[in-house]
Design a protein around this motif. Sequence first.
Motif, mmCIF file in Angstrom:
data_model
loop_
_atom_site.group_PDB
_atom_site.id
_atom_site.type_symbol
_atom_site.label_atom_id
_atom_site.label_comp_id
_atom_site.label_asym_id
_atom_site.label_seq_id
_atom_site.Cartn_x
_atom_site.Cartn_y
_atom_site.Cartn_z
ATOM 1 N N LEU A 41 3.294 44.899 -7.504
ATOM 2 C CA LEU A 41 4.355 43.726 -6.876
ATOM 3 C C LEU A 41 4.358 44.327 -5.948
ATOM 4 O O LEU A 41 4.072 43.388 -5.220
ATOM 5 C CB LEU A 41 5.652 44.046 -7.709
ATOM 6 N N ALA A 42 4.008 45.646 -5.306
ATOM 7 C CA ALA A 42 4.254 46.294 -4.091
ATOM 8 C C ALA A 42 2.360 46.295 -3.223
ATOM 9 O O ALA A 42 2.534 45.829 -2.257
ATOM 10 C CB ALA A 42 4.438 47.616 -4.511
ATOM 11 N N ARG B 71 2.286 42.883 -1.753
ATOM 12 C CA ARG B 71 2.502 42.765 -0.611
ATOM 13 C C ARG B 71 2.069 43.744 0.333
ATOM 14 O O ARG B 71 2.309 42.797 1.752
ATOM 15 C CB ARG B 71 3.956 43.613 -0.398
ATOM 16 N N GLU B 72 1.356 44.704 0.276
ATOM 17 C CA GLU B 72 0.518 45.592 1.287
ATOM 18 C C GLU B 72 -0.073 45.369 1.825
ATOM 19 O O GLU B 72 -1.059 44.998 2.583
ATOM 20 C CB GLU B 72 0.452 47.071 0.409
ATOM 21 N N ASP C 10 8.503 49.256 -4.131
ATOM 22 C CA ASP C 10 8.102 50.041 -3.427
ATOM 23 C C ASP C 10 8.484 51.742 -3.509
ATOM 24 O O ASP C 10 7.445 52.470 -2.793
ATOM 25 C CB ASP C 10 8.964 49.593 -1.628
ATOM 26 N N PRO D 172 11.955 44.988 -4.520
ATOM 27 C CA PRO D 172 10.969 45.265 -3.840
ATOM 28 C C PRO D 172 11.218 46.826 -3.206
ATOM 29 O O PRO D 172 10.480 47.515 -3.781
ATOM 30 C CB PRO D 172 11.116 43.869 -2.812
ATOM 31 N N SER E 74 -1.572 36.481 -6.420
ATOM 32 C CA SER E 74 -0.913 37.366 -6.127
ATOM 33 C C SER E 74 0.376 37.370 -6.542
ATOM 34 O O SER E 74 1.005 37.217 -5.990
ATOM 35 C CB SER E 74 -1.588 37.424 -5.011
ATOM 36 N N GLY E 75 0.304 38.878 -7.406
ATOM 37 C CA GLY E 75 1.214 39.559 -7.126
ATOM 38 C C GLY E 75 2.230 38.833 -8.674
ATOM 39 O O GLY E 75 3.028 38.736 -8.467
ATOM 40 N N PRO F 256 -2.293 42.179 1.708
ATOM 41 C CA PRO F 256 -2.515 40.406 1.073
ATOM 42 C C PRO F 256 -3.788 39.767 1.342
ATOM 43 O O PRO F 256 -4.470 38.800 0.009
ATOM 44 C CB PRO F 256 -1.589 40.152 2.393
#
Length: 304
Positions: free
Chosen positions: A192-193, A196-197, A287, A283, A263-264, A199
């Motif tokens: 999940l992190a 986001r980091e 994170d 999040p 993604s994710g 893409p």
Amino acid sequence: MTAQNASWIITGPTSGIGRRTALELAAYGTVVLVGRDPVKLTVVEQQIEASGGHAVPVVADFSDIESVRRAAEEIVALDLPITGVLNNAGVFPLESRTSPQGWDLTYATNHLGPFAFTEALAPHLPDGANVVFVCSGVEDPERRPAVMAGFRGARYLSAEASARGEWKPGGASRQGLDAYATSKQGNLATVLAFAREMPRLRFNAVEPGFSPGSGLGRDAGRVLVFVSRYVLSPLAPMIKYWSTPKRAARVITDVLTADSDASGVYYDERGKPMLGSTQVRDPAFSDRVVAETRALLATIPSTR
């Protein structure tokens, strides 16, 4: 990307779901087999080659961060067009054991090793590459089947505490269950992190379902392993949340090879999107897991 110019990395490919998935992936291109036993890797390589596919074995012990980093360097040096990475390697000992770094074996093998492996490979992966982690619903304390099996969800305090084999109080009666649930939450938090980091890459997770024939519980004793493989496994397709290595491999392969921008996403044993625990979906929490994991791994100097 066609099978002729696609390559797939799979960790833990010598038994259970991993072996089945490696054989499935062979139809999609070169398969890089990453595992700790060179003899078993050769057996799978020969199976793939005999079926007209191509495989490359790479030895790595995922409980050993230095071994993982060396394996990543070896794979990068192969200069293959990597289309996807499957982080499947995992262990589930019921009692506490330690890794070469002196860390909890389950947490090191299931979370720290795959995390270090993925971070080492990520800069070398092409845009759109799909990185999939095999996760588990046992990280969720609200997942009823997991609670009935004795799990109490992930018991995360910090990455350092997890490496020491320390878990949030109030957990399962066997320490191995807390270690496993927490390590698998680490996998999902990473997905999940990272989604986001980074893409430019895709990061997804699969809960393959409970597969009594997978071999993951090989440390549970001969009798339980026999019952799981020959009594429970044939019943798995008829029970909700259960699966078989063959069926799980098909779902994982479909997710890994999908022509999608997703993604994710966390997929269940049927290949349908599902939710992780309330905690891991925050999040800020995922994170934090990633930041603490990076800080812990930074204490192991790179060999380069």
